[in-house]
Design an enzyme around this catalytic site. Structure first.
Site: not given
Length: 255
Positions: A11, A15, A155
């Protein structure tokens, strides 16, 4: 200290992942970077090569797909197969709903990415670390792995799972010279909330309104601190929050 080290970041296109790539590039590490958006990832790689003369190998990967992970790791060039530090950063929150109103696809996306994706990548990399009796696994968790908050049950469950997997992995590697760390941030201002709220920028920006949130660079500093300790030092867990945040749902905001 990072010269000749290979750091694998999942990823990595934006970010926290991108900030960590920048930090490790600055320190001279070789970067193995993957993400679903290869075009964005390659732009980052070009920037880091120009700025730091970094050695970088990028590839497209959706960590949710076990076969894809296996094929991608098996297909790495030989010089990129020995990973010294694995940063399991790929993850997301999708939606903010009660269980009775939750979107099942949101659940699938969070569980498949945050839990199963972490497992697929870790297993693929860990075998080499065990053979060499060296390495470091760093998982990006969350304060949501310590405290459940309303409408965030699924989550939070995935981040509780990351916490449990990190602890269990440390036990499974007992006696090995392999370090295992979890870094659990509070509010970090990235595209996290934009993803959670399906592109609703107004709702996403309201999450950080009136507070001094953490930045991706703050987390990258923490990741690098953990990774750069002497080999006999393992930072097992870091919980990091903005000064304005006392708990998952307690944020002091300027009025």
């Amino acid at each position: 200290m990072m010269k000749d080290k290979v750091v694998f970041i999942t990823g990595a296109s934006s970010g926290i992942g991108a900030a960590c790539a920048r930090r490790f590039a600055r320190e001279g590490a070789g970067l193995l970077l993957c993400a679903r958006r290869l075009d964005v990832l390659n732009e980052l790689a070009s920037e880091l090569r120009a700025q730091f003369d970094a050695e970088i190998h990028t590839f497209q990967l959706d960590v949710r797909c076990a076969d894809e992970v296996k094929k991608a790791l098996a297909g790495l060039p030989s010089e990129w197969r020995q990973v010294d530090i694995l940063l399991n950063n790929a993850g997301l929150a999708a939606g903010l709903d009660t269980l009775q109103e939750g979107d099942i696809q949101d659940w699938e996306d969070m569980i498949d990415t945050n839990v199963k994706g972490l497992l697929y990548v870790t297993r693929g990399i860990l075998q080499g670390m065990v053979e060499r009796n060296a390495g470091h696994i760093i998982n990006i968790g969350s304060i949501a792995g310590h405290t459940v908050y309303p409408k965030g049950a699924v989550y939070c469950a995935t981040k509780f799972a990351v916490n449990a997997l990190t602890q269990g992995l440390r036990m499974d590697l007992f006696g090995k010279k392999i370090r295992v760390t979890t870094i659990d941030p509070g509010a970090v201002e990235t595209n996290f909330s934009l993803v959670r709220f399906k592109g609703d920028s107004q709702r996403a920006s309201a999450v950080y309104e009136g507070m001094d949130a953490l930045s991706a660079e703050d987390i990258a500093d923490t990741v690098y601190y953990c990774a750069s300790r002497p080999p006999h030092v393992n930072i097992s867990e870091v919980i990091i929050m903005p000064t304005d945040q006392a708990a998952a749902t307690m944020v002091a905001r300027a009025t």
